[in-house]
Design a protein around this motif. Structure first.
Motif, PDB file in Angstrom:
ATOM      1  N   ARG A 120     -51.901  26.828 -10.815  1.00  0.00           N
ATOM      2  CA  ARG A 120     -52.632  25.630 -10.699  1.00  0.00           C
ATOM      3  C   ARG A 120     -52.307  24.501 -10.327  1.00  0.00           C
ATOM      4  O   ARG A 120     -52.963  23.716  -9.511  1.00  0.00           O
ATOM      5  N   TYR A 121     -50.955  24.139 -10.527  1.00  0.00           N
ATOM      6  CA  TYR A 121     -50.477  22.947 -10.188  1.00  0.00           C
ATOM      7  C   TYR A 121     -49.199  23.229  -9.361  1.00  0.00           C
ATOM      8  O   TYR A 121     -48.110  22.379  -9.649  1.00  0.00           O
ATOM      9  N   PRO A 136     -41.519  15.143 -24.595  1.00  0.00           N
ATOM     10  CA  PRO A 136     -43.181  15.348 -24.877  1.00  0.00           C
ATOM     11  C   PRO A 136     -43.801  14.277 -25.606  1.00  0.00           C
ATOM     12  O   PRO A 136     -43.169  13.771 -26.477  1.00  0.00           O
ATOM     13  N   ASN A 137     -44.827  14.040 -25.000  1.00  0.00           N
ATOM     14  CA  ASN A 137     -45.807  12.928 -25.384  1.00  0.00           C
ATOM     15  C   ASN A 137     -45.117  11.806 -25.399  1.00  0.00           C
ATOM     16  O   ASN A 137     -45.701  10.605 -26.048  1.00  0.00           O
ATOM     17  N   ILE A 193     -46.923  16.899 -16.481  1.00  0.00           N
ATOM     18  CA  ILE A 193     -46.839  16.685 -18.166  1.00  0.00           C
ATOM     19  C   ILE A 193     -46.698  18.077 -18.407  1.00  0.00           C
ATOM     20  O   ILE A 193     -45.526  18.472 -19.183  1.00  0.00           O
ATOM     21  N   VAL A 194     -47.383  19.214 -17.667  1.00  0.00           N
ATOM     22  CA  VAL A 194     -47.271  20.720 -18.156  1.00  0.00           C
ATOM     23  C   VAL A 194     -45.849  21.040 -17.786  1.00  0.00           C
ATOM     24  O   VAL A 194     -45.222  21.696 -18.483  1.00  0.00           O
ATOM     25  N   LEU A 208     -46.797  10.615 -20.046  1.00  0.00           N
ATOM     26  CA  LEU A 208     -48.162  10.654 -20.021  1.00  0.00           C
ATOM     27  C   LEU A 208     -48.721   9.933 -18.878  1.00  0.00           C
ATOM     28  O   LEU A 208     -49.929  10.126 -18.488  1.00  0.00           O
ATOM     29  N   LYS A 217     -51.236  15.326 -14.384  1.00  0.00           N
ATOM     30  CA  LYS A 217     -51.233  16.507 -15.474  1.00  0.00           C
ATOM     31  C   LYS A 217     -50.329  17.664 -15.199  1.00  0.00           C
ATOM     32  O   LYS A 217     -49.464  18.065 -16.112  1.00  0.00           O
ATOM     33  N   VAL A 270     -40.112  23.202 -23.839  1.00  0.00           N
ATOM     34  CA  VAL A 270     -40.322  24.453 -24.692  1.00  0.00           C
ATOM     35  C   VAL A 270     -39.394  25.709 -24.391  1.00  0.00           C
ATOM     36  O   VAL A 270     -38.959  26.121 -25.359  1.00  0.00           O
ATOM     37  N   VAL A 281     -49.342  30.794 -14.988  1.00  0.00           N
ATOM     38  CA  VAL A 281     -50.846  30.465 -14.725  1.00  0.00           C
ATOM     39  C   VAL A 281     -50.660  29.043 -14.520  1.00  0.00           C
ATOM     40  O   VAL A 281     -51.343  28.584 -13.188  1.00  0.00           O
ATOM     41  N   TYR A 282     -49.816  28.088 -15.036  1.00  0.00           N
ATOM     42  CA  TYR A 282     -49.976  26.914 -14.790  1.00  0.00           C
ATOM     43  C   TYR A 282     -49.161  26.529 -13.530  1.00  0.00           C
ATOM     44  O   TYR A 282     -49.440  25.555 -12.539  1.00  0.00           O
ATOM     45  N   GLY A 297     -43.505  19.901 -20.182  1.00  0.00           N
ATOM     46  CA  GLY A 297     -43.860  20.618 -21.460  1.00  0.00           C
ATOM     47  C   GLY A 297     -43.125  21.991 -21.666  1.00  0.00           C
ATOM     48  O   GLY A 297     -42.530  22.549 -22.702  1.00  0.00           O
ATOM     49  N   LEU A 298     -43.445  22.738 -20.461  1.00  0.00           N
ATOM     50  CA  LEU A 298     -42.765  24.193 -20.461  1.00  0.00           C
ATOM     51  C   LEU A 298     -41.492  24.025 -20.420  1.00  0.00           C
ATOM     52  O   LEU A 298     -40.703  25.127 -20.852  1.00  0.00           O
ATOM     53  N   LEU A 352     -47.560  31.610 -19.597  1.00  0.00           N
ATOM     54  CA  LEU A 352     -48.155  30.210 -19.349  1.00  0.00           C
ATOM     55  C   LEU A 352     -47.574  29.604 -18.011  1.00  0.00           C
ATOM     56  O   LEU A 352     -48.144  29.005 -17.399  1.00  0.00           O
TER      57      LEU A 352
END
Lengths: 540, 198
Positions: free
Chosen positions: B38-39, B116-117, B129-130, B122, B126, B137, B34-35, B133-134, B31
């Motif tokens: 992407r960003y 998170p959240n 945020i990801v 938020l 984006k 986690v 990939v992210y 998140g990573l 993940l």
């Protein structure tokens, strides 16, 4: 029966370590643990079958027949979760693998007996958590067994609890795989070289590798679903920059190899049964052994063929389609070798052989329809239709469960020391075979005609096929009832069976039926190869 | 059943278990990859807010704990129970030290409203945020593994103390060591991914 006087105490009767239920649920004896798995799996199978019957009944007529759309969603979700995670994934390895793997390689037990017991407990706890998910919260999960995002993130049904249950069961599966790998590497008796292993053991070996290497990915994926729902991390949520497609990738990286966890052991069972009843050495021992590993390897590289319509580059689609076709090669190697073993064999028709032949027939249909789905062009047409449902029931029910039924009929006299009624077993087999095909073949046709899966309602044009399918489900269940009645009544009333009623050559047939607690009376002796039938004495 | 212990078997089982751990984290690394692709800009920007000092200290702490872990195994193999126990205790202390630093680091982010959240999170682009998140986690899952390591090592301290794990039968300590090195190794990858390369 040869001599009852000198019979050692069987593992079923052994009271040396206490008696009653605790001597079972806390036993570290691999045979007892195997039987614990076996009874649990059969119980869950019963529940899954009832859910399946209810779905078929709902579909007997268009519109709402017995339940509404919401309940139908719950039915197919629970049917999937129960059948996949609690029945077919543990099925043959956890039950028959546990009971027979150590005996087949001349060992007293698996490498880590206590870990083995822990696996069963984790499995039970996982089931308990899934049951909790059905009766608490705001209703049972309704996402389908795949827990696809974004719906699984936002549905108010009890997905979180069910996902935790799946996570726990994943642990159980990993530990079983780890245990089997270590057992096969470390506990083979002297002389039991890799080329003398029974092919059932080879299939368990390949399966165990998939269990160890693929299941952790499922673990992290369902853990992320829980985190998404509980604290809103958003790794799969487009509003937070996540990508739902990544969920599908991670899910299928496990769940495609998982279908080989389901089917490889069944192939192993068929490979034991066919040479025994053809009285002939297995054709292409090494090819079959290696093809198990090839299936395990190639099967781990094909996951995205579940996602041809989800959105992928054309290059990726073509590569995954190509790799999918590769898996057909080792599968076909097995089928050709089985048929070649039967060719000019001295065939003795018994119930286990019939189930093995049913496996070959149904699994071939399942495999060939798999090619229709694996080729990207045709998949677009039949994706998410009944064709898919028919296909995987032909592979999983027609494959894994037929293998399981074959294993039951093959090893029942060994496990319980008593033989079932053979005539009734033939009858049950015939009814199951007819019912199975009546149930699932119409699905393939309806799928080609465009009937989508997971709908509780349908257009009137599908009604004929739906009715045939539903009637098929009744026939199938009648067959199952006769089969289980026959087997269960044999446990008490069956004719006592000797050591080797089928005249098979692997080691488990050299020990008393049922085997004693320590498996062997004295040191096991390896007198012959696993398919070397010359001089084997049949002992009914 | 039979009390004979299979040293090689125990080792093999542990290595297989470590494979499963690598793959468990592997899903998250996929993940991340990939992210990140992407960003890349957002990851760069969000990564600036992580304090490399915390990360560097924690890396040093964890590598040192791997050293004390390895030394405690050698000590036991040479029969020096007392030294082995001290070194296990030292490893546990370093692990606690790691978690404490992590606690302050997470605490600072949460204090700034980044978790998170959270409403503040938020509002960010984006990609950021990801990234967070990573971050939560992956370092969280790693933290859980450190916590499990502390529990395991506490038991082993007890076993060495009572003689259940001894010079002649030290495979359990060796396996705990393997686990501990893997936890260390995962961090060796997490550190550059979150603190340095972005």
């Amino acid at each position: 029966m040869a001599s009852t006087a000198s019979q050692p105490v069987s593992f079923l009767q052994d009271k040396s370590r206490g008696s009653g239920i605790f001597s079972w649920i806390f036993s570290t004896d691999h045979k007892r643990i195997g039987l614990l798995y076996f009874w649990t799996i059969l119980t869950m199978f019963g529940i899954g079958v009832v859910l399946g019957l209810l779905m078929r009944l709902e579909l007997i007529a268009p519109g709402e027949t017995i339940v509404g759309a919401e309940t139908y969603n719950v039915f197919f979700t629970l049917h999937g979760v129960i059948m996949i995670f609690t029945v077919v994934i543990p099925s043959i390895p956890a039950a028959f693998g546990n009971i027979f793997l150590p005996i087949m390689i001349g060992a007293e037990d698996v490498a880590f007996p206590r870990l083995n017991l822990l696996s069963w407990w984790l499995y039970i706890i996982g089931i308990a958590v899934i049951v909790v998910s059905m009766i608490t919260g705001q209703g049972p999960p309704d996402t389908g067994w795949t827990f696809y995002v974004p719906f699984s993130e936002f549905t108010t049904s009890n997905v979180t609890v069910a996902a935790i249950g799946v996570f726990i069961m994943g642990f159980s599966s990993i530990l079983t795989g780890l245990n089997f790998l270590t057992t096969i590497h470390r506990l083979r008796m002297p002389g039991m070289s890799w080329t003398k292993l029974p092919l059932f053991v080879w299939s368990l070996y390949a399966t165990a590798w998939i269990q160890v290497l693929a299941t952790p990915i499922l673990g992290i994926t369902v853990a992320l679903i829980v985190l998404e729902r509980v604290i809103g991390v958003g790794l799969f949520d487009p509003a937070k920059g996540g990508d739902p497609l990544m969920y599908q990738h991670l899910f299928w990286i496990y769940s495609h190899p998982a279908v080989y966890i389901m089917v490889l052991p069944a192939m192993g069972v068929v490979t034991e049964i066919i040479p025994t009843f053809a009285r002939k050495h297995i054709f292409g021992y090494k090819a079959i052994a290696v093809s198990s590993l090839m299936i395990a390897f190639a099967g781990s590289l094909v996951w995205a063929h579940h996602m041809f319509t989800s959105g992928m580059s054309d290059t990726a689609v073509m590569i995954f389609s190509f790799l999918t076709f590769i898996v057909a090669i080792p599968s076909a190697i097995k089928v050709f070798n089985w048929v070649a073993t039967l060719y000019k064999g001295s065939i003795q028709v018994e119930a286990p052989l019939l189930f093995a032949l049913a496996f070959i027939f149904e699994f071939s249909i399942g495999g060939l329809t798999g090619l229709v789905l694996g080729s990207a062009g045709t998949d677009i047409h039949v994706h998410d239709t009944y064709f898919v449902v028919g296909h995987f029931h032909y592979t999983i029910f027609g494959g894994t469960m037929m293998g399981m039924f074959g294993a039951m009929h093959y090893w029942w006299p060994k496990m319980f020391g008593r033989m079932y009624n053979r005539g009734r077993a033939f009858l049950a087999w015939a009814i199951i075979f007819v019912g199975f095909n009546a149930l699932y073949f119409p699905m393939l046709i309806m799928g080609l005609e465009g009937m989508p899966r997971r709908y509780y309602d349908y257009l009137p044009q599908y009604q004929n096929a739906q009715v045939i399918s539903t009637v098929g489900s009744w026939v199938l269940v009648v067959g199952l009832i006769i089969m289980f009645y026959n087997l269960f009544s044999a446990m008490k009333k069956g004719k006592p069976a000797g050591r080797n009623p089928w005249g098979a050559a692997t080691l488990e047939w050299t020990v008393p039926s049922p085997p004693p607690t320590l498996n062997f009376v004295g040191q096991p002796v390896l007198e012959r190869g696993p398919y070397d039938y010359k001089g084997v004495v049949v002992d009914e | 059943m039979n009390d004979h212990k299979d040293y090689q078997g125990a080792k093999l089982g542990m290595w297989l278990f470590l494979f499963t751990e690598v793959l468990l984290f592997g899903g998250l690394f996929v993940l991340y990859a990939v992210y990140l692709s992407r960003y890349p800009e957002s990851f760069h920007k969000a990564g600036q807010d992580l304090n490399p000092v915390f990360g560097t200290i924690n890396t040093a702490v964890l590598i040192t704990s791997s050293l004390t872990m390895a030394l405690s195994i050698s000590a036991l193999q040479k029969g020096n129970v007392k030294l082995s126990k001290i070194l296990i205790m030292l490893t546990i202390c370093l692990a606690l030290c790691f978690l404490t630093i992590k606690y302050f680091e997470w605490g600072a982010h949460i204090h700034h409203g980044i978790y998170p959240n959270s409403p503040d999170l938020l509002k960010l682009p984006k990609g950021e945020i990801v990234f967070y998140g990573l971050y939560y986690v992956m370092t969280g899952l790693h933290g859980v593994h450190v916590l499990i390591g502390i529990v395991v090592l506490s038991f082993l301290w007890r076993f060495v103390h009572t003689g259940k794990v001894s010079q002649n039968d030290c495979v359990m300590l060796e396996n705990a060591g393997l686990y501990w090195h893997l936890v260390d190794l995962v961090w060796i990858y997490l550190f550059p991914l979150f603190y340095l390369i972005v």
